[in-house]
Design a protein around this motif. Structure first.
Motif, PDB file in Angstrom:
ATOM      1  N   LYS A   1       0.703  -1.027  -0.067  1.00 34.75           N
ATOM      2  CA  LYS A   1       0.008  -0.032  -0.014  1.00 34.75           C
ATOM      3  C   LYS A   1       1.064   1.401   0.025  1.00 34.75           C
ATOM      4  O   LYS A   1       0.562   2.244  -0.547  1.00 34.75           O
ATOM      5  N   LYS A   2       1.840   1.448   0.527  1.00 34.57           N
ATOM      6  CA  LYS A   2       2.991   2.448   0.896  1.00 34.57           C
ATOM      7  C   LYS A   2       3.278   2.751  -0.436  1.00 34.57           C
ATOM      8  O   LYS A   2       3.671   4.079  -0.702  1.00 34.57           O
ATOM      9  N   THR A   3       3.774   2.004  -1.250  1.00 36.61           N
ATOM     10  CA  THR A   3       4.269   2.106  -2.572  1.00 36.61           C
ATOM     11  C   THR A   3       3.406   2.736  -3.524  1.00 36.61           C
ATOM     12  O   THR A   3       3.844   3.815  -4.294  1.00 36.61           O
ATOM     13  N   PHE A   4       1.983   2.639  -3.442  1.00 32.93           N
ATOM     14  CA  PHE A   4       1.046   3.280  -4.172  1.00 32.93           C
ATOM     15  C   PHE A   4       0.807   4.611  -3.526  1.00 32.93           C
ATOM     16  O   PHE A   4       0.516   5.649  -4.304  1.00 32.93           O
ATOM     17  N   GLU A   5       0.855   4.834  -2.233  1.00 34.78           N
ATOM     18  CA  GLU A   5       0.753   5.949  -1.606  1.00 34.78           C
ATOM     19  C   GLU A   5       1.749   6.871  -1.956  1.00 34.78           C
ATOM     20  O   GLU A   5       1.280   8.233  -2.144  1.00 34.78           O
ATOM     21  N   ILE A   6       2.962   6.464  -1.943  1.00 35.43           N
ATOM     22  CA  ILE A   6       3.856   7.530  -2.650  1.00 35.43           C
ATOM     23  C   ILE A   6       3.961   7.684  -3.818  1.00 35.43           C
ATOM     24  O   ILE A   6       4.181   8.907  -4.326  1.00 35.43           O
ATOM     25  N   ALA A   7       3.369   6.917  -4.987  1.00 35.25           N
ATOM     26  CA  ALA A   7       3.291   7.162  -6.285  1.00 35.25           C
ATOM     27  C   ALA A   7       2.108   8.086  -6.431  1.00 35.25           C
ATOM     28  O   ALA A   7       2.190   8.724  -7.322  1.00 35.25           O
ATOM     29  N   ASP A   8       1.124   8.160  -5.595  1.00 35.96           N
ATOM     30  CA  ASP A   8       0.082   9.006  -5.582  1.00 35.96           C
ATOM     31  C   ASP A   8      -0.037  10.320  -5.077  1.00 35.96           C
ATOM     32  O   ASP A   8      -0.744  10.985  -4.784  1.00 35.96           O
ATOM     33  N   ASN A   9       1.198  10.622  -4.540  1.00 34.82           N
ATOM     34  CA  ASN A   9       1.540  11.788  -3.630  1.00 34.82           C
ATOM     35  C   ASN A   9       1.175  13.079  -4.209  1.00 34.82           C
ATOM     36  O   ASN A   9       1.415  13.244  -5.429  1.00 34.82           O
ATOM     37  N   GLU A  10       0.203  13.904  -3.893  1.00 33.42           N
ATOM     38  CA  GLU A  10      -0.236  14.803  -4.131  1.00 33.42           C
ATOM     39  C   GLU A  10       0.753  16.075  -4.428  1.00 33.42           C
ATOM     40  O   GLU A  10       0.559  17.016  -5.165  1.00 33.42           O
ATOM     41  N   ASN A  11       1.738  15.892  -3.904  1.00 38.05           N
ATOM     42  CA  ASN A  11       2.900  17.163  -4.054  1.00 38.05           C
ATOM     43  C   ASN A  11       3.904  16.979  -5.272  1.00 38.05           C
ATOM     44  O   ASN A  11       4.545  17.529  -5.447  1.00 38.05           O
ATOM     45  N   MET A  12       3.653  15.803  -6.126  1.00 38.36           N
ATOM     46  CA  MET A  12       4.581  15.708  -6.988  1.00 38.36           C
ATOM     47  C   MET A  12       3.518  15.051  -8.288  1.00 38.36           C
ATOM     48  O   MET A  12       2.454  14.524  -7.915  1.00 38.36           O
ATOM     49  N   LYS A  13       4.131  14.956  -9.294  1.00 41.93           N
ATOM     50  CA  LYS A  13       3.135  14.366 -10.468  1.00 41.93           C
ATOM     51  C   LYS A  13       3.180  12.821 -10.169  1.00 41.93           C
ATOM     52  O   LYS A  13       3.918  12.124  -9.845  1.00 41.93           O
ATOM     53  N   LYS A  14       1.892  12.321 -10.451  1.00 41.46           N
ATOM     54  CA  LYS A  14       1.588  10.976 -10.143  1.00 41.46           C
ATOM     55  C   LYS A  14       2.552  10.057 -10.923  1.00 41.46           C
ATOM     56  O   LYS A  14       2.839  10.185 -12.178  1.00 41.46           O
ATOM     57  N   LYS A  15       3.050   8.725 -10.167  1.00 37.35           N
ATOM     58  CA  LYS A  15       4.197   7.886 -10.828  1.00 37.35           C
ATOM     59  C   LYS A  15       3.359   6.748 -11.153  1.00 37.35           C
ATOM     60  O   LYS A  15       2.689   6.417 -10.216  1.00 37.35           O
TER      61      LYS A  15
END
Length: 372
Positions: free
Chosen positions: A178-192
Motif C-alpha cells: 500500500k505504501k508504494t502506491f501512496e508514494i506514487a500518488d503523492n499530491e505534492n508531485m506528479k503521479k508516478k
C-alpha cells in the motif's frame, strides 16, 4: 563526453602527493571493462599496456603507470553517492523522450553481488537495487540495500527521487505494498505510474482481482505469440477497469484503477524426447492508472529485460558474481554500468563479442558515440 560527468566527482584525497587524476582513473577503468577487464589487476594491466596512447590522447603527464593497488585505493576512496550521481546524470543524458501513447517501461529489481561476501568479517553479500529502461536497455540508477532492510523501502524512496516523466514502473510482487502506491500518488508531485504483480503475499487483494476477472467484462484484450529457441509462447492479456468495488478493502480502495490478467500457454520442445511439452499459467497485475491490453502486455513482457539484458549479462559476460571484491564492491558495479550503457547506447547486442573486439583493437573504444 563521459569525462564531463566525471568532472563532478570530488577527490577526497589530500592534494599533496597526488599523482593520478581521479576522473581519468575512473574513465580508464570504464575503458578497461569495455576491453574485457574483470578486476583491479586487469584495469592496471590495461593502463600499463596502453600507457603511451593514454598519455598522448588525454594530454597526461603521469611519470609512471599506476599499480593495481593505487587504482583500487582511488576507486574505493570515491564517495558512493557522488559516483552514483555522476552515473545517473550520464544515464539520463542518453535517454530519448517518451509519450503517453507509447509509455516507456522502467523495470525495478534487486541483484545480489554474490562474490562480495566476507565470512572472515561476518559480512553478507551486497545487494543492489537497479532501475532499467526497457526501451533503450539503459541502466538508469542503482542503490545499495542496507543489510538491515530490503529493497521495498529503497524502491519507495527512489521512484519519486529519480523524477522520470512519461514512464511506467514495473515491479514484482514483493513491491505490492500500500505504501508504494501512496508514494506514487503523492499530491505534492506528479503521479508516478505503476504496474505491480499480485501474488499470495496479498491474498485478499489477489482474490478480489480474481473476482473482477471472473465476473467482469474486460475493457480491452490482445493476444501475442513468440517462437524461438525450441519454445512457442502464446499470451492473452485482458484489462479490467470496472467493478472495482470488489477491491473493497480500505487498504487498497482508490489506488487500483486497472486489473490486468495475463494467461500464458507455453510449448517447450524437449530435444531428448522429441516432443513439445505444454504448460500454462495465469499472472495477475494491478495498475494505479488506466491502461489498455496492448500497452500493458508489452510493459509486462519487457519487465524481464532487467534479468535477461542486465543481470544475466553482468553475471555471464562481465563475471560480476565471480568478482571477489569485498570492500565497497558497489562502486565497481557502478563502473560496470557505465560500460554497459556505453555499449547499449551504441546498439551493441553481442556484448561478449564486442568486449573481445575491444581487447584486440584499443582504438575501437574511440568510435563509440557519447563516450569520449
Amino acid at each position: 563526453m563521459i569525462i564531463t560527468f566525471l568532472d563532478d566527482l570530488k577527490d577526497h584525497r589530500r592534494s599533496q602527493g597526488q599523482r593520478y587524476e581521479l576522473r581519468f582513473i575512473v574513465l580508464f577503468s570504464i575503458m578497461a571493462i569495455l576491453s574485457n577487464a574483470k578486476s583491479y589487476r586487469d584495469i592496471a594491466r590495461f593502463i600499463e599496456k596502453h600507457f603511451r596512447n593514454l598519455q598522448k590522447d588525454f594530454g597526461l603527464k603521469w611519470k609512471k603507470k599506476p599499480a593495481y593497488t593505487t587504482v583500487r585505493n582511488i576507486i574505493q576512496g570515491i564517495d558512493e553517492q557522488e559516483l552514483e550521481s555522476c552515473f545517473r546524470a550520464y544515464a539520463q543524458s542518453l535517454l530519448t523522450g517518451a509519450g503517453n501513447d507509447n509509455p516507456i517501461g522502467v523495470a525495478v529489481d534487486g541483484k545480489v553481488l554474490r562474490g562480495s561476501y566476507d565470512n572472515f568479517q561476518d559480512k553478507k553479500a551486497v545487494q543492489v537495487l537497479s532501475f532499467f529502461d526497457t526501451q533503450s536497455e539503459l541502466i538508469l540508477a542503482h542503490e545499495t540495500i542496507d543489510v538491515k532492510t530490503n529493497e521495498i523501502p529503497v524502491a519507495q524512496a527512489l521512484i519519486p527521487q529519480l523524477g522520470l516523466e512519461g514512464v511506467v514502473y514495473t515491479l514484482d510482487a514483493l513491491h505490492c505494498q500500500k505504501k508504494t502506491f501512496e508514494i506514487a500518488d503523492n499530491e505534492n508531485m506528479k503521479k508516478k505510474k505503476l504496474i505491480i504483480q499480485v501474488k499470495d503475499n496479498q491474498k485478499e487483494l489477489l482474490q478480489a482481482c480474481m473476482d473482477i476477472i471472473r465476473f467482469s467484462k474486460p475493457e480491452s484484450c490482445c493476444q501475442t505469440s513468440e517462437k524461438g529457441r525450441n519454445r512457442i509462447e502464446k499470451r492473452s492479456t485482458s484489462v479490467y477497469h470496472s467493478q472495482m468495488q470488489f477491491i473493497c478493502d480500505k487498504q487498497w480502495s482508490g489506488y487500483v484503477e486497472s486489473v490486468i490478467c495475463v494467461e500464458r500457454q507455453t510449448s517447450v520442445f524437449s530435444t531428448k524426447e522429441k516432443i513439445y511439452k505444454d504448460r500454462s499459467e495465469v499472472a495477475v497485475y494491478i495498475a494505479n492508472h488506466k491502461v489498455n491490453a496492448m500497452q500493458s502486455s508489452g510493459l509486462i513482457r519487457k519487465h524481464w529485460y532487467i534479468e535477461n539484458k542486465d543481470h544475466h549479462v553482468r553475471d555471464v559476460t562481465l563475471r560480476e558474481d565471480e568478482s571477489r571484491i569485498r570492500v565497497r564492491p558497489e562502486k565497481m558495479s557502478t563502473i560496470r554500468s557505465f560500460a554497459l550503457n556505453v555499449l547499449r547506447k551504441n546498439n551493441i547486442q553481442n556484448i561478449k563479442g564486442e568486449l573481445y573486439e575491444n581487447s584486440l583493437d584499443f582504438y575501437n573504444l574511440y568510435s563509440y558515440k557519447q563516450f569520449i
